[in-house]
Design a protein around this motif. Structure first.
Motif, PDB file in Angstrom:
ATOM      1  N   ARG A  32       0.837  -1.207   0.000  1.00  0.00           N
ATOM      2  CA  ARG A  32       0.000   0.000   0.000  1.00  0.00           C
ATOM      3  C   ARG A  32       0.868   1.252   0.000  1.00  0.00           C
ATOM      4  NH1 ARG A  32      -5.388   1.380   0.872  1.00  0.00           N
ATOM      5  NH2 ARG A  32      -5.683  -0.736   0.082  1.00  0.00           N
ATOM      6  N   VAL A  33       1.959   1.242   0.753  1.00  0.00           N
ATOM      7  CA  VAL A  33       2.851   2.406   0.766  1.00  0.00           C
ATOM      8  C   VAL A  33       3.432   2.631  -0.624  1.00  0.00           C
ATOM      9  CG1 VAL A  33       5.062   3.282   1.650  1.00  0.00           C
ATOM     10  CG2 VAL A  33       3.374   2.317   3.235  1.00  0.00           C
ATOM     11  N   ARG A  34       3.862   1.559  -1.275  1.00  0.00           N
ATOM     12  CA  ARG A  34       4.387   1.702  -2.647  1.00  0.00           C
ATOM     13  C   ARG A  34       3.316   2.269  -3.580  1.00  0.00           C
ATOM     14  NH1 ARG A  34       6.668  -3.680  -1.540  1.00  0.00           N
ATOM     15  NH2 ARG A  34       8.883  -3.399  -1.151  1.00  0.00           N
ATOM     16  N   GLN A  35       2.094   1.770  -3.449  1.00  0.00           N
ATOM     17  CA  GLN A  35       0.979   2.231  -4.282  1.00  0.00           C
ATOM     18  C   GLN A  35       0.701   3.713  -4.053  1.00  0.00           C
ATOM     19  OE1 GLN A  35      -2.830   0.680  -3.071  1.00  0.00           O
ATOM     20  NE2 GLN A  35      -3.576   0.674  -5.173  1.00  0.00           N
ATOM     21  N   VAL A  36       0.667   4.118  -2.793  1.00  0.00           N
ATOM     22  CA  VAL A  36       0.398   5.510  -2.444  1.00  0.00           C
ATOM     23  C   VAL A  36       1.495   6.419  -2.996  1.00  0.00           C
ATOM     24  CG1 VAL A  36       0.383   7.105  -0.473  1.00  0.00           C
ATOM     25  CG2 VAL A  36      -1.046   5.062  -0.440  1.00  0.00           C
ATOM     26  N   LEU A  37       2.739   6.012  -2.841  1.00  0.00           N
ATOM     27  CA  LEU A  37       3.846   6.840  -3.307  1.00  0.00           C
ATOM     28  C   LEU A  37       3.884   6.948  -4.831  1.00  0.00           C
ATOM     29  CD1 LEU A  37       6.653   5.780  -0.821  1.00  0.00           C
ATOM     30  CD2 LEU A  37       5.222   7.834  -0.765  1.00  0.00           C
ATOM     31  N   ALA A  38       3.445   5.902  -5.525  1.00  0.00           N
ATOM     32  CA  ALA A  38       3.415   5.949  -6.983  1.00  0.00           C
ATOM     33  C   ALA A  38       2.266   6.828  -7.494  1.00  0.00           C
ATOM     34  CB  ALA A  38       3.280   4.541  -7.551  1.00  0.00           C
ATOM     35  N   ALA A  39       1.170   6.875  -6.743  1.00  0.00           N
ATOM     36  CA  ALA A  39      -0.023   7.595  -7.202  1.00  0.00           C
ATOM     37  C   ALA A  39      -0.051   9.065  -6.809  1.00  0.00           C
ATOM     38  CB  ALA A  39      -1.276   6.904  -6.658  1.00  0.00           C
ATOM     39  N   TYR A  40       0.609   9.422  -5.718  1.00  0.00           N
ATOM     40  CA  TYR A  40       0.545  10.797  -5.214  1.00  0.00           C
ATOM     41  C   TYR A  40       1.924  11.415  -5.234  1.00  0.00           C
ATOM     42  CZ  TYR A  40      -4.023   9.321  -3.589  1.00  0.00           C
ATOM     43  OH  TYR A  40      -5.305   8.841  -3.539  1.00  0.00           O
ATOM     44  N   GLY A  41       1.960  12.688  -5.454  1.00  0.00           N
ATOM     45  CA  GLY A  41       3.221  13.413  -5.443  1.00  0.00           C
ATOM     46  C   GLY A  41       3.700  13.650  -4.030  1.00  0.00           C
ATOM     47  N   PRO A  42       4.825  14.308  -3.889  1.00  0.00           N
ATOM     48  CA  PRO A  42       5.334  14.615  -2.561  1.00  0.00           C
ATOM     49  C   PRO A  42       4.332  15.435  -1.753  1.00  0.00           C
ATOM     50  CG  PRO A  42       6.990  15.061  -4.223  1.00  0.00           C
ATOM     51  CD  PRO A  42       5.702  14.771  -4.944  1.00  0.00           C
ATOM     52  N   GLY A  43       4.325  15.204  -0.486  1.00  0.00           N
ATOM     53  CA  GLY A  43       3.430  15.899   0.432  1.00  0.00           C
ATOM     54  C   GLY A  43       3.504  15.241   1.796  1.00  0.00           C
ATOM     55  N   HIS A  44       2.549  15.547   2.622  1.00  0.00           N
ATOM     56  CA  HIS A  44       2.525  14.975   3.959  1.00  0.00           C
ATOM     57  C   HIS A  44       1.650  13.733   3.977  1.00  0.00           C
ATOM     58  CE1 HIS A  44       1.235  14.628   8.225  1.00  0.00           C
ATOM     59  NE2 HIS A  44       2.541  14.756   8.369  1.00  0.00           N
ATOM     60  N   VAL A  45       2.152  12.681   4.610  1.00  0.00           N
ATOM     61  CA  VAL A  45       1.403  11.445   4.783  1.00  0.00           C
ATOM     62  C   VAL A  45       1.182  11.255   6.277  1.00  0.00           C
ATOM     63  CG1 VAL A  45       1.366   8.948   4.430  1.00  0.00           C
ATOM     64  CG2 VAL A  45       2.445  10.434   2.717  1.00  0.00           C
ATOM     65  N   GLU A  46      -0.086  11.105   6.652  1.00  0.00           N
ATOM     66  CA  GLU A  46      -0.440  10.849   8.044  1.00  0.00           C
ATOM     67  C   GLU A  46      -0.902   9.400   8.141  1.00  0.00           C
ATOM     68  OE1 GLU A  46      -2.772  13.656  10.771  1.00  0.00           O
ATOM     69  OE2 GLU A  46      -4.281  12.225  10.073  1.00  0.00           O
ATOM     70  N   VAL A  47      -0.218   8.610   8.954  1.00  0.00           N
ATOM     71  CA  VAL A  47      -0.570   7.207   9.130  1.00  0.00           C
ATOM     72  C   VAL A  47      -1.264   7.078  10.481  1.00  0.00           C
ATOM     73  CG1 VAL A  47       0.274   4.841   9.256  1.00  0.00           C
ATOM     74  CG2 VAL A  47       1.402   6.487   7.736  1.00  0.00           C
ATOM     75  N   ASP A  48      -2.570   6.800  10.432  1.00  0.00           N
ATOM     76  CA  ASP A  48      -3.388   6.683  11.638  1.00  0.00           C
ATOM     77  C   ASP A  48      -3.305   5.252  12.156  1.00  0.00           C
ATOM     78  OD1 ASP A  48      -5.352   6.549  13.593  1.00  0.00           O
ATOM     79  OD2 ASP A  48      -6.784   7.735  12.452  1.00  0.00           O
ATOM     80  N   LEU A  49      -2.717   5.090  13.339  1.00  0.00           N
ATOM     81  CA  LEU A  49      -2.522   3.769  13.938  1.00  0.00           C
ATOM     82  C   LEU A  49      -3.540   3.470  15.036  1.00  0.00           C
ATOM     83  CD1 LEU A  49       1.381   3.853  14.235  1.00  0.00           C
ATOM     84  CD2 LEU A  49       0.002   2.740  12.459  1.00  0.00           C
ATOM     85  N   SER A  50      -4.569   4.303  15.172  1.00  0.00           N
ATOM     86  CA  SER A  50      -5.531   4.111  16.268  1.00  0.00           C
ATOM     87  C   SER A  50      -6.290   2.792  16.152  1.00  0.00           C
ATOM     88  CB  SER A  50      -6.506   5.283  16.334  1.00  0.00           C
ATOM     89  OG  SER A  50      -7.283   5.365  15.160  1.00  0.00           O
ATOM     90  N   GLY A  51      -6.389   2.237  14.951  1.00  0.00           N
ATOM     91  CA  GLY A  51      -7.100   0.976  14.764  1.00  0.00           C
ATOM     92  C   GLY A  51      -6.223  -0.253  14.848  1.00  0.00           C
ATOM     93  N   VAL A  52      -4.942  -0.069  15.140  1.00  0.00           N
ATOM     94  CA  VAL A  52      -4.030  -1.210  15.241  1.00  0.00           C
ATOM     95  C   VAL A  52      -4.176  -1.821  16.636  1.00  0.00           C
ATOM     96  CG1 VAL A  52      -1.610  -1.952  15.217  1.00  0.00           C
ATOM     97  CG2 VAL A  52      -2.433  -0.264  13.557  1.00  0.00           C
TER      98      VAL A  52
END
Length: 121
Positions: A32-52
């Motif tokens: 998923r990280v690879r997919q996100v990085l390929a689809a979106y340009g540089p910017g801020h990524v917030e990874v919500d871990l509250s459901g882990v």
């Protein structure tokens, strides 16, 4: 079972992770990280871990991996609201010094009161 949902956010991109982030979930997170990085340009990524609900060492290392991949692209990443057991493991491993972790929503920390400040003798 690990579920990962990606949505736009006001700051960039939000990736919500739910389930157990353990050895069996690492390939899905990396994909998923690879997919996100390929689809979106540089910017801020917030990874919500509250459901882990569970995080093991392999899952914790995958967060370091994700952080490195996002930074290589010229973006920045913040891991938000990890559950107390997950945060405890990240701290025990020393990963809290390498990752940007925000434990709550954008709530400012309370300022110390006069009684809470140490007195000079």
């Amino acid at each position: 079972m690990l579920r990962i949902q990606t949505t736009p956010s006001e700051a960039g991109l939000r990736v919500a992770v739910q389930g157990d982030l353990d050895l069996s979930g690492v390939p899905e997170l990396r994909a998923r990280v690879r997919q996100v990085l390929a689809a979106y340009g540089p910017g801020h990524v917030e990874v919500d871990l509250s459901g882990v609900g569970f995080l093991d060492c392999a899952g914790a290392r995958s967060l370091l991996w994700a952080d490195a991949r996002v930074r290589e692209q010229g973006s920045r990443v913040t891991f938000v609201r990890p559950a107390p057991p997950a945060l405890r493991l990240l701290r025990l491993l020393g990963f809290d010094s390498a990752l940007t972790i925000r434990t709550a929503s954008r709530v400012p920390l309370p300022q110390p009161t006069a009684e809470a400040r140490p007195r000079a003798d």
